[in-house]
Design an enzyme around this catalytic site. Structure first.
Site, PDB file in Angstrom:
ATOM      1  N   SER A 147      14.602  48.565  39.845  1.00 35.90           N
ATOM      2  CA  SER A 147      15.649  47.738  39.234  1.00 35.90           C
ATOM      3  C   SER A 147      16.411  46.840  40.192  1.00 35.90           C
ATOM      4  CB  SER A 147      16.646  48.630  38.475  1.00 35.90           C
ATOM      5  OG  SER A 147      16.028  49.160  37.328  1.00 35.90           O
TER       6      SER A 147
ATOM      7  N   LYS B  58      27.148  45.844  40.033  1.00 37.75           N
ATOM      8  CA  LYS B  58      26.427  46.189  38.801  1.00 37.75           C
ATOM      9  C   LYS B  58      27.261  47.118  37.929  1.00 37.75           C
ATOM     10  CE  LYS B  58      21.954  48.134  37.318  1.00 37.75           C
ATOM     11  NZ  LYS B  58      20.666  48.692  37.792  1.00 37.75           N
TER      12      LYS B  58
ATOM     13  N   SER C  62      16.793  46.657  35.938  1.00 35.82           N
ATOM     14  CA  SER C  62      17.989  46.629  35.106  1.00 35.82           C
ATOM     15  C   SER C  62      19.175  45.923  35.771  1.00 35.82           C
ATOM     16  CB  SER C  62      18.395  48.067  34.759  1.00 35.82           C
ATOM     17  OG  SER C  62      18.734  48.814  35.926  1.00 35.82           O
TER      18      SER C  62
END
Length: 483
Positions: free
Chosen positions: A179, A80, A155
């Site tokens: 997330s 990420k 996210s």
């Protein structure tokens, strides 16, 4: 059923260690899939083929010399874009960090490299993690491989899309309020947030030099998104363990990761809450999760009780809590400089006239949630809820404003996940079923304080019963299986 592009993570590593497949061929496979598919998903924001090929060649050389290589030997994975990677651009989805290149890896990246995994690049994320969708001002919006008109959630949006699209066998996400679990639910994956401190976090959310990137400290977790619970266990054995750079990090001596898969769950005390007593939830979500829990009772022998934990219905407290942990001075200076190029909802949060009372009230509310949860879990081994109140919705919005006929805020659909961040309890999202339109629905399993093993044990038992690894988006299956 379409044949998997990637076998189990442990099987891939076994093949590399045995010499039956090369790490270099696996990297080529991942890069080929990115080239063929990612213009539809926008999962990757920075791809590093040269670095990946060099790392893979090093693994192959070591195998050829007969050296011992790690438990993730040669396995391609993605990281990420909120997680630091030395020498590789890490933007946090913000124009303010458009060209930022860290000078050190996050601990989890260090550990994956030491275990032999090969990073193929960075995955797209919401700006600084302040959204549960896959949008930021810097890169094209990430889309859900199940239906590219829909959000993958966030996210950790690109992380989920990369795994659901089978660009890589697993990927790393972060979870400050859901997330990891939310995109796992929307993309038909397994997303695990271990107990607070089980996976150390540094420098992300701890380096005071970087406004925006240094927020979320008391709620942030890093963990894997995978297709199966067994893959989660394989990766967790690498990620978990204390590190002095994270003051919250804890030992793992009380967790036996491997036996978590395949053990009986008969007699496990399960509390089911389909709405926490106040959330608006799509009726189809209620039905699918309720049906899954009935299977846990009737087929697996769990003892199921319907009960709500009973904490106060939240308003703006979670927003106030996370803003109290960010660098408001630095963030407001960022808004002054580039605010017209930042996510509007983030600008609104940063520029709100927060008071000391807002922040202290948020902390008292957190204590109330944590205390109610502790008392509730004294009578239950796990708490099961839907992961989200709705299935995936169209890209371009923060969420629906009407759920089951009730007017709600556009973030209300996220209400099941953040309590486990407040308390630090382990929580996983596993696929519970598919909607009538073929979209995945997530079921969240929250464990008692530090009881990661029970969460994984129940998730594994459900996975074996439901057969959910067979559920996959048709758009992800183009290409030949891994050799």
């Amino acid at each position: 059923m379409n044949e998997d592009v990637w076998p189990a993570v442990s099987e891939i590593a076994d093949r590399v260690r045995s010499g039956s497949v090369s790490a270099s061929s696996l990297v080529r496979k991942a890069n080929d899939r990115i080239a063929a598919l990612d213009d539809r998903f926008n999962a990757m924001c920075t791809v590093t083929p040269g670095l990946a090929e060099a790392q893979a060649a090093h693994i192959d050389d070591r195998v050829g010399r007969g050296d011992v290589v790690g438990p993730l030997a040669g396995v391609p994975y993605a990281v990420k874009d909120l997680i630091n990677t030395e020498g590789v651009r890490t933007t946090s989805g913000s124009v303010a960090y458009r060209d930022f290149v860290p000078d050190e890896d996050d601990i989890v990246v260090e550990r994956c490299r030491a275990a032999g995994a090969v990073s193929i690049g960075k995955t797209n994320a919401s700006e600084f993690g302040y959204s549960a969708t896959g949008q930021n001002p810097l890169f094209p919006t990430t889309r859900n491989p199940w239906n590219t008109a829909l959000t993958p959630g966030g996210s950790s949006a690109g992380t989920a899309a990369a795994v659901a699209g089978e660009l890589v066998p697993f990927a790393l996400g972060s979870d400050g309020g859901g997330s990891i679990r939310i995109p796992a639910a929307f993309c038909g994956l397994v997303g695990f947030k271990a107990s607070m401190g089980r996976v150390p976090v540094y420098p992300g959310c701890r380096d005071e030099r970087f406004p925006g990137a240094s927020g979320w400290e008391s709620v942030e977790h890093i963990g894997p998104l995978c297709r199966t619970v067994a893959d989660v266990v394989t990766v967790m054995k690498v990620l978990a363990g204390p590190d002095p750079r994270d003051r919250h990090s804890i030992p793992t001596s009380d967790v036996e990761w491997e036996p978590a898969v395949g053990e009986t769950v008969r007699g496990l005390r399960v509390a089911l809450s389909l709405d926490f007593g106040y959330l608006a939830v799509d009726p189809e979500i209620r039905t699918i999760v309720g049906r899954a829990v009935e299977t846990l009772r009737s087929t697996l022998g769990c003892e199921v009780t319907t009960a709500d934990p009973g904490w106060p219905e939240p308003g703006t407290e979670f927003a106030a809590l996370i803003m109290s942990e960010t660098d408001l001075t630095g963030m407001r200076a960022m808004v002054d400089e580039v605010g017209d190029q930042m996510s509007p909802h983030l600008v609104e949060l940063v520029t709100t006239d927060w008071t000391a009372e807002d922040f202290t009230h948020a902390n008292m509310w957190r204590k109330a949630v944590v205390n109610r949860m502790a008392r509730f879990m004294a009578d239950h081994d796990v708490l099961i809820t839907p992961t989200t109140s709705v299935a995936a919705f169209p890209v371009g919005v923060q969420g629906p404003t009407v759920i089951d006929g009730r007017s709600v805020t556009d973030t209300a659909w996220q209400g099941f996940t953040f309590p486990a961040n407040l308390s630090g309890q382990p929580a996983i999202s596993v696929p519970a079923g598919l909607t009538s339109t073929g979209l995945p629905v997530g079921m969240q399993i929250i464990g008692r304080h530090l009881d990661d093993a029970t969460v994984l044990r129940l998730a594994s038992a459900w996975e074996s019963t439901a057969g959910f690894p067979e559920w996959k988006p048709s758009g992800a299956t183009h290409g030949e299986p891994c050799p």
